[in-house]
Design a protein around this motif. Structure first.
Motif, PDB file in Angstrom:
ATOM      1  N   THR A 168      14.498   5.370  81.609  1.00 42.65           N
ATOM      2  CA  THR A 168      14.182   3.898  81.141  1.00 42.65           C
ATOM      3  C   THR A 168      14.853   3.813  79.815  1.00 42.65           C
ATOM      4  O   THR A 168      14.705   2.777  79.163  1.00 42.65           O
ATOM      5  CB  THR A 168      12.598   3.720  81.197  1.00 42.65           C
ATOM      6  N   THR A 169      15.638   4.855  79.383  1.00 42.10           N
ATOM      7  CA  THR A 169      16.219   4.451  77.927  1.00 42.10           C
ATOM      8  C   THR A 169      15.326   4.334  76.883  1.00 42.10           C
ATOM      9  O   THR A 169      15.716   3.229  76.170  1.00 42.10           O
ATOM     10  CB  THR A 169      17.472   3.864  78.057  1.00 42.10           C
ATOM     11  N   VAL A 170      14.056   5.105  76.617  1.00 42.61           N
ATOM     12  CA  VAL A 170      13.336   4.887  75.478  1.00 42.61           C
ATOM     13  C   VAL A 170      14.220   5.241  74.249  1.00 42.61           C
ATOM     14  O   VAL A 170      14.699   6.412  74.170  1.00 42.61           O
ATOM     15  CB  VAL A 170      12.195   5.521  75.568  1.00 42.61           C
ATOM     16  N   THR A 171      14.176   4.421  73.177  1.00 46.40           N
ATOM     17  CA  THR A 171      14.883   4.710  71.956  1.00 46.40           C
ATOM     18  C   THR A 171      13.711   4.534  70.912  1.00 46.40           C
ATOM     19  O   THR A 171      12.846   3.809  71.172  1.00 46.40           O
ATOM     20  CB  THR A 171      15.958   3.944  71.718  1.00 46.40           C
ATOM     21  N   ASP A 172      14.183   4.987  69.658  1.00 47.28           N
ATOM     22  CA  ASP A 172      13.348   4.623  68.637  1.00 47.28           C
ATOM     23  C   ASP A 172      13.291   3.084  68.163  1.00 47.28           C
ATOM     24  O   ASP A 172      12.320   2.605  67.408  1.00 47.28           O
ATOM     25  CB  ASP A 172      13.665   5.394  67.436  1.00 47.28           C
ATOM     26  N   ARG A 173      14.023   2.400  68.830  1.00 41.41           N
ATOM     27  CA  ARG A 173      14.034   0.729  68.685  1.00 41.41           C
ATOM     28  C   ARG A 173      13.211   0.166  69.299  1.00 41.41           C
ATOM     29  O   ARG A 173      12.929  -1.088  69.426  1.00 41.41           O
ATOM     30  CB  ARG A 173      15.473   0.177  68.590  1.00 41.41           C
ATOM     31  N   ASP A 174      12.750   0.828  70.461  1.00 39.80           N
ATOM     32  CA  ASP A 174      11.951   0.022  71.519  1.00 39.80           C
ATOM     33  C   ASP A 174      10.451  -0.300  70.953  1.00 39.80           C
ATOM     34  O   ASP A 174       9.967   0.505  69.974  1.00 39.80           O
ATOM     35  CB  ASP A 174      11.433   0.995  72.540  1.00 39.80           C
ATOM     36  N   VAL A 175       9.823  -1.347  71.322  1.00 32.33           N
ATOM     37  CA  VAL A 175       8.474  -1.548  70.842  1.00 32.33           C
ATOM     38  C   VAL A 175       7.574  -1.698  72.161  1.00 32.33           C
ATOM     39  O   VAL A 175       8.114  -2.523  73.343  1.00 32.33           O
ATOM     40  CB  VAL A 175       8.336  -2.924  70.380  1.00 32.33           C
ATOM     41  N   TYR A 176       6.700  -0.924  72.411  1.00 30.63           N
ATOM     42  CA  TYR A 176       5.812  -0.814  73.707  1.00 30.63           C
ATOM     43  C   TYR A 176       4.624  -1.442  73.814  1.00 30.63           C
ATOM     44  O   TYR A 176       4.026  -1.233  72.646  1.00 30.63           O
ATOM     45  CB  TYR A 176       5.723   0.974  74.087  1.00 30.63           C
ATOM     46  N   LEU A 177       4.426  -2.239  74.958  1.00 31.82           N
ATOM     47  CA  LEU A 177       3.296  -2.860  75.015  1.00 31.82           C
ATOM     48  C   LEU A 177       2.312  -2.004  76.235  1.00 31.82           C
ATOM     49  O   LEU A 177       3.024  -1.846  77.220  1.00 31.82           O
ATOM     50  CB  LEU A 177       3.327  -4.251  75.626  1.00 31.82           C
ATOM     51  N   HIS A 178       1.146  -1.658  75.916  1.00 30.29           N
ATOM     52  CA  HIS A 178       0.260  -0.862  76.869  1.00 30.29           C
ATOM     53  C   HIS A 178      -0.475  -1.694  77.904  1.00 30.29           C
ATOM     54  O   HIS A 178      -1.438  -2.184  77.448  1.00 30.29           O
ATOM     55  CB  HIS A 178      -0.784  -0.077  75.970  1.00 30.29           C
ATOM     56  N   ALA A 179       0.348  -2.375  78.714  1.00 27.49           N
ATOM     57  CA  ALA A 179       0.057  -3.398  79.548  1.00 27.49           C
ATOM     58  C   ALA A 179      -0.760  -2.832  80.726  1.00 27.49           C
ATOM     59  O   ALA A 179      -1.402  -2.950  81.619  1.00 27.49           O
ATOM     60  CB  ALA A 179       1.047  -4.235  80.002  1.00 27.49           C
ATOM     61  N   LEU A 180      -0.217  -1.354  80.902  1.00 30.96           N
ATOM     62  CA  LEU A 180      -0.947  -0.535  81.971  1.00 30.96           C
ATOM     63  C   LEU A 180      -2.101   0.315  81.376  1.00 30.96           C
ATOM     64  O   LEU A 180      -2.230   0.718  80.586  1.00 30.96           O
ATOM     65  CB  LEU A 180       0.274   0.401  82.326  1.00 30.96           C
ATOM     66  N   PRO A 181      -3.120   0.303  82.255  1.00 34.50           N
ATOM     67  CA  PRO A 181      -4.510   1.041  81.759  1.00 34.50           C
ATOM     68  C   PRO A 181      -4.081   2.604  81.355  1.00 34.50           C
ATOM     69  O   PRO A 181      -3.250   3.306  82.246  1.00 34.50           O
ATOM     70  CB  PRO A 181      -5.530   1.175  82.846  1.00 34.50           C
ATOM     71  N   MET A 182      -4.400   2.894  80.157  1.00 36.93           N
ATOM     72  CA  MET A 182      -4.233   4.273  79.740  1.00 36.93           C
ATOM     73  C   MET A 182      -4.859   5.446  80.706  1.00 36.93           C
ATOM     74  O   MET A 182      -4.297   6.550  80.636  1.00 36.93           O
ATOM     75  CB  MET A 182      -4.808   4.591  78.266  1.00 36.93           C
TER      76      MET A 182
END
Ligand code: AMP
Length: 517
Positions: A195-209
């Protein structure tokens, strides 16, 4: 050299490389919310948690359960518990008290962490230590560790259990999936890679942890120092607002999350307001295949749609479907149709189709076994292959399409429901002589739970009574949304319910026997 892969690696690196960066923004307005904390603070709080657990006498390998919607404290617990050699037991916050108690008892968790809003509903649930996450009772547990103070040393065994994730399956009670550090580590790395996660990503926790540790994405985005935004409750407009406010670039969710986003985007368009995330947001979907039209609508928003397939037992990543550049020239309809499949095996995963159509998998993501259920583990992993219980096809390019479910599980709104568990519950109703619980297609939930009931002679009950009966005993997402009364139910010569036959009329005209809405 062989250095054990442990989930602590992710936070250690982030605290070093991105120490002053915002790590997590807690849900605004949540009771005792932590606001915004940096990676350095996240690490200090996780270490503080481990120190507090040491102080409480919680031993290595002991279980710490948490029942909470998404929260910064949950993220801290992924590291404060697992990274120091104990096992986290994330529990679905929609479960009722008896269901939670079962998991606490079965896992042998000595510590139970409870979200303050669930405290009352779960008042009867007991554990050796029951701590409410209200900022007072848990003050020591979530305090930052002083600089230079370290918890008891843990040698770091990559094959030890990082978490036990209870999942509803083919048995009346959920089973505890033991995910090892190695499972979590490799799943995170490979998921982050695809999913090419890089340090520039901002992640939204829309999925239950709680759901398979947020599918392991919290580990991947922590390792890369991404800013993480907590979302406590899925609401489409709320998601769009946060994409706008924080510049969210990545989120994961069940098809229902996508549906909520699309609905809110449509409402914005009608109000003449802009929809954020164009050309920057990507959404990773699993749990069920969303309809092609939904995928196309995401493309029309200029968000990227990525589908993955897997199970809690496989940490979960098995296959991934992300448009390769060869599809750039295709029209949006064709591209969406192709993205409708579960995808090709992720790096290091092998899949094959057994006779009869069941998808089998072999990978480093496959779990360490069910907690305290060796027979169930032996049934799940045979000759080095994990039996997914999903029926599917694999084409010549390796693309897997899930077409059917061999196991008696209904997936509604992204969560698994064991038909047998619901049947067990309904059999306790005095008017019920026979019952079969099946999944039927549902435009909002992908599938919904339906009960087919044969009443005892002379007895009577209404649909509403049956539904209410279940709602008083089980998490609401598991309860039937509809009940049909039948004179009898189709059975085999040996008396086994013919679920396939019972389901068939409701799925007529549908290409597959699984649905994401
Ligand atoms: P869970 O263990 O709760 O994550 O549920 C895993 C189950 O979800 C799988 O066995 C499948 O039945 C279903 N599932 C997950 N991803 C997909 C997908 N992309 N397409 C179809 N079914 C899926």
């Amino acid at each position: 050299m062989k250095v054990p892969l442990t989930v602590g690696d992710f936070l250690d690196r982030a605290a070093l490389a991105y120490r002053d960066r915002t790590a997590v923004v807690d849900e605004p307005g949540a009771t005792a919310g932590l606001g915004a904390i940096t990676y350095q603070e996240l690490e200090a709080r996780a270490r503080g948690m481990a120190l507090a657990l040491d102080h409480m006498g919680v031993e290595e390998k002991e279980r710490v359960a948490i029942v909470s919607p998404n929260a910064a404290r949950f993220l801290i617990s992924f590291y404060g518990v697992s990274a120091y050699g104990r096992a986290l037991v994330p529990i679905n916050f929609r479960l009722v008290a008896d269901e939670v108690q079962y998991i606490v008892d079965h896992s042998g968790a000595s510590v139970l962490l409870v979200d303050p809003e669930l405290d009352e509903a779960l008042a009867s649930v007991t554990a050796k230590e029951r701590i409410v996450l209200d900022g007072r009772a848990d003050a020591e547990l979530f305090a930052e560790a002083p600089q230079g103070r370290y918890p008891r040393e843990w040698a770091g065994d990559e094959d030890s259990t990082a978490s036990i994730n209870y999942t509803s399956g083919t048995t009346a009670r959920p089973k505890g999936v033991q995910l090892t550090h190695r499972n979590c580590w490799l799943n995170a790395a490979i998921f982050g890679w695809h999913t090419t996660v890089t340090d520039r990503d901002v992640y939204l926790h829309a999925l239950p942890m709680f759901h398979c540790n947020g599918w392991g994405m919290p580990y991947a985005v922590t390792a890369m120092g991404c800013k993480q935004i907590v979302l406590r409750r899925v609401d489409g407009e709320d998601i769009l607002r946060r994409v706008d406010e924080h510049g969210v670039t990545l989120m994961c969710g069940a098809p229902a999350v996508v549906a909520a986003v699309l609905e809110a985007a449509e409402a914005r368009r009608q109000r003449g307001e802009a929809v954020p995330g164009q050309g920057t947001a990507r959404v990773v979907v699993a749990g069920a295949p969303p309809p092609t039209r939904t995928i196309q609508r995401i493309a029309e928003l200029e968000w990227e749609f990525i589908q993955i397939y897997g199970l809690t037992e496989t940490a979960p990543l098995l296959t991934v479907n992300r448009a390769p550049h060869e599809w750039d020239e295709l029209d949006v309809g064709e591209r969406s149709r192709r993205l409708c499949r579960a995808g090709v095996p992720a790096v290091g995963v092998r899949v094959r189709r057994a006779e009869g159509g069941e998808i089998l998998a072999r990978s480093n993501h496959v779990f360490g076994g069910y907690w305290a259920q060796p027979e169930q583990t032996a049934e799940a992993v045979v000759d080095g292959w994990f039996k997914t219980g999903d029926g599917g096809d694999i084409d010549e390019y390796g693309y897997v399409t899930i077409t059917d479910r061999k196991k008696d599980v209904i997936i509604t709104g992204g969560e698994n429901v064991s038909s047998i568990e619901v049947e067990d519950c309904l059999y306790q109703h005095p008017a019920v002589a026979e019952v079969a619980v099946i999944g039927v297609p549902d435009p909002d939930w992908g599938e919904s739970v339906k009960a087919l009931v044969v009443l005892s002679e002379g007895a009577s009950a209404t649909e509403q009574e049956i539904v209410e009966f279940a709602r008083a005993r089980m998490a609401h997402f598991k309860c039937p949304r509809s009940v049909e009364f039948r004179p009898s139910l189709a059975r085999t010569a040996t008396g086994k319910l013919q679920k396939f036959k019972l389901r068939e009329p409701y799925w007529e005209g549908q290409e597959r026997r699984v649905s994401g809405g």
